[in-house]
Design a protein around this motif. Structure first.
Motif, PDB file in Angstrom:
ATOM      1  N   MET A   1     -17.583 121.410  55.657  1.00  0.00           N
ATOM      2  CA  MET A   1     -17.383 121.190  54.238  1.00  0.00           C
ATOM      3  C   MET A   1     -17.470 119.694  53.955  1.00  0.00           C
ATOM      4  O   MET A   1     -16.877 118.885  54.645  1.00  0.00           O
ATOM      5  CB  MET A   1     -16.033 121.738  53.819  1.00  0.00           C
ATOM      6  CG  MET A   1     -15.831 121.686  52.336  1.00  0.00           C
ATOM      7  SD  MET A   1     -14.524 122.855  51.919  1.00  0.00           S
ATOM      8  CE  MET A   1     -13.631 121.896  50.765  1.00  0.00           C
ATOM      9  N   SER A   2     -18.186 119.321  52.933  1.00  0.00           N
ATOM     10  CA  SER A   2     -18.407 117.920  52.586  1.00  0.00           C
ATOM     11  C   SER A   2     -17.320 117.394  51.653  1.00  0.00           C
ATOM     12  O   SER A   2     -16.839 118.111  50.785  1.00  0.00           O
ATOM     13  CB  SER A   2     -19.778 117.777  51.916  1.00  0.00           C
ATOM     14  OG  SER A   2     -19.948 116.473  51.443  1.00  0.00           O
ATOM     15  N   ASP A   3     -16.947 116.125  51.858  1.00  0.00           N
ATOM     16  CA  ASP A   3     -15.983 115.474  50.973  1.00  0.00           C
ATOM     17  C   ASP A   3     -16.674 114.837  49.775  1.00  0.00           C
ATOM     18  O   ASP A   3     -16.017 114.296  48.906  1.00  0.00           O
ATOM     19  CB  ASP A   3     -15.207 114.392  51.730  1.00  0.00           C
ATOM     20  CG  ASP A   3     -14.280 115.005  52.769  1.00  0.00           C
ATOM     21  OD1 ASP A   3     -13.904 116.176  52.600  1.00  0.00           O
ATOM     22  OD2 ASP A   3     -13.945 114.305  53.736  1.00  0.00           O
ATOM     23  N   THR A   4     -17.992 114.868  49.755  1.00  0.00           N
ATOM     24  CA  THR A   4     -18.749 114.243  48.688  1.00  0.00           C
ATOM     25  C   THR A   4     -18.676 115.089  47.429  1.00  0.00           C
ATOM     26  O   THR A   4     -18.989 116.272  47.441  1.00  0.00           O
ATOM     27  CB  THR A   4     -20.224 114.068  49.100  1.00  0.00           C
ATOM     28  OG1 THR A   4     -20.267 113.348  50.318  1.00  0.00           O
ATOM     29  CG2 THR A   4     -21.002 113.336  48.032  1.00  0.00           C
ATOM     30  N   LYS A   5     -18.248 114.462  46.341  1.00  0.00           N
ATOM     31  CA  LYS A   5     -18.162 115.156  45.060  1.00  0.00           C
ATOM     32  C   LYS A   5     -19.250 114.601  44.146  1.00  0.00           C
ATOM     33  O   LYS A   5     -19.354 113.394  43.960  1.00  0.00           O
ATOM     34  CB  LYS A   5     -16.787 114.934  44.440  1.00  0.00           C
ATOM     35  CG  LYS A   5     -16.605 115.655  43.130  1.00  0.00           C
ATOM     36  CD  LYS A   5     -15.243 115.391  42.532  1.00  0.00           C
ATOM     37  CE  LYS A   5     -15.170 116.031  41.163  1.00  0.00           C
ATOM     38  NZ  LYS A   5     -14.010 115.597  40.422  1.00  0.00           N
ATOM     39  N   VAL A   6     -20.056 115.452  43.603  1.00  0.00           N
ATOM     40  CA  VAL A   6     -21.130 115.038  42.717  1.00  0.00           C
ATOM     41  C   VAL A   6     -20.569 114.844  41.312  1.00  0.00           C
ATOM     42  O   VAL A   6     -19.874 115.721  40.784  1.00  0.00           O
ATOM     43  CB  VAL A   6     -22.271 116.076  42.713  1.00  0.00           C
ATOM     44  CG1 VAL A   6     -23.319 115.713  41.697  1.00  0.00           C
ATOM     45  CG2 VAL A   6     -22.871 116.210  44.093  1.00  0.00           C
ATOM     46  N   ASP A   7     -20.851 113.703  40.722  1.00  0.00           N
ATOM     47  CA  ASP A   7     -20.456 113.430  39.338  1.00  0.00           C
ATOM     48  C   ASP A   7     -21.508 114.095  38.451  1.00  0.00           C
ATOM     49  O   ASP A   7     -22.571 113.528  38.202  1.00  0.00           O
ATOM     50  CB  ASP A   7     -20.391 111.925  39.106  1.00  0.00           C
ATOM     51  CG  ASP A   7     -19.912 111.561  37.723  1.00  0.00           C
ATOM     52  OD1 ASP A   7     -19.987 112.406  36.807  1.00  0.00           O
ATOM     53  OD2 ASP A   7     -19.486 110.406  37.537  1.00  0.00           O
ATOM     54  N   THR A   8     -21.219 115.310  37.996  1.00  0.00           N
ATOM     55  CA  THR A   8     -22.212 116.080  37.243  1.00  0.00           C
ATOM     56  C   THR A   8     -22.538 115.432  35.896  1.00  0.00           C
ATOM     57  O   THR A   8     -23.668 115.544  35.424  1.00  0.00           O
ATOM     58  CB  THR A   8     -21.750 117.536  37.029  1.00  0.00           C
ATOM     59  OG1 THR A   8     -20.457 117.534  36.420  1.00  0.00           O
ATOM     60  CG2 THR A   8     -21.700 118.277  38.358  1.00  0.00           C
ATOM     61  N   ASP A   9     -21.566 114.749  35.277  1.00  0.00           N
ATOM     62  CA  ASP A   9     -21.847 114.047  34.021  1.00  0.00           C
ATOM     63  C   ASP A   9     -22.849 112.924  34.248  1.00  0.00           C
ATOM     64  O   ASP A   9     -23.782 112.738  33.470  1.00  0.00           O
ATOM     65  CB  ASP A   9     -20.559 113.475  33.411  1.00  0.00           C
ATOM     66  CG  ASP A   9     -19.636 114.553  32.877  1.00  0.00           C
ATOM     67  OD1 ASP A   9     -20.131 115.658  32.565  1.00  0.00           O
ATOM     68  OD2 ASP A   9     -18.420 114.286  32.775  1.00  0.00           O
ATOM     69  N   ALA A  10     -22.649 112.174  35.331  1.00  0.00           N
ATOM     70  CA  ALA A  10     -23.572 111.081  35.652  1.00  0.00           C
ATOM     71  C   ALA A  10     -24.958 111.632  35.963  1.00  0.00           C
ATOM     72  O   ALA A  10     -25.973 111.114  35.483  1.00  0.00           O
ATOM     73  CB  ALA A  10     -23.047 110.254  36.820  1.00  0.00           C
ATOM     74  N   LEU A  11     -25.016 112.692  36.743  1.00  0.00           N
ATOM     75  CA  LEU A  11     -26.296 113.294  37.107  1.00  0.00           C
ATOM     76  C   LEU A  11     -27.054 113.775  35.874  1.00  0.00           C
ATOM     77  O   LEU A  11     -28.254 113.545  35.733  1.00  0.00           O
ATOM     78  CB  LEU A  11     -26.069 114.443  38.087  1.00  0.00           C
ATOM     79  CG  LEU A  11     -27.299 115.061  38.724  1.00  0.00           C
ATOM     80  CD1 LEU A  11     -28.125 114.021  39.463  1.00  0.00           C
ATOM     81  CD2 LEU A  11     -26.891 116.187  39.655  1.00  0.00           C
TER      82      LEU A  11
END
Length: 147
Positions: free
Chosen positions: A1-11
């Motif tokens: 499991m990855s600790d990386t969280k995608v900033d969906t607003d930024a994307l």
């Protein structure tokens, strides 16, 4: 499991900005290929004097940037509205086929404190592009060429 969280607003915002730029380029007869970075950041190089800032972009492709890119062009920075001190530019990687550049969106953190002499200002001139194979290509943008 990855600790990386995608900033969906930024994307979402980045995708909108690159789509607007691609549309603008198409209106003047250029057919850009949008390439989404998988990672990006700023590298401080202290071994030079004065210290310099290198903008690093990793892109999930096996494209050979080192042999294919002839010029790099950078748009004027614009403020990212959802996070303090973050800026956005469009980066055009020009190949020998000038009518079909690679368009790469780039969101980066602005200078933390311009008053400190040991913190290099990011003039968006130095670039390191890394492909999925880890092949690195270093470029200096011609800042007199704008998009």
């Amino acid at each position: 499991m990855s600790d990386t969280k995608v900033d969906t607003d930024a994307l979402k915002w980045i995708n909108e900005m690159s789509a607007i730029e691609a549309s603008r380029l198409r209106e003047v007869g250029v057919k850009p290929v949008i390439m989404q970075p998988s990672n990006c950041g700023i590298i401080r190089q202290d071994e030079s004097f004065p210290p310099t800032t290198v903008n690093r972009i990793e892109i999930r492709t096996n494209f050979d940037f080192a042999s294919k890119i002839k010029q790099i062009m950078v748009s004027a920075p614009r403020t990212y509205p959802n996070k303090l001190n973050f800026l956005y530019v469009n980066v055009l990687l020009m190949t020998e086929h000038i009518e079909m550049p690679l368009l790469v969106p780039y969101l980066y953190q602005g200078s933390l404190d311009k008053r400190k002499k040991d913190v290099p200002h990011n003039n968006l001139k130095e670039w390191l592009i890394v492909n999925a194979s880890g092949a690195r290509a270093r470029f200096t943008a011609n800042l007199s060429s704008t998009i």
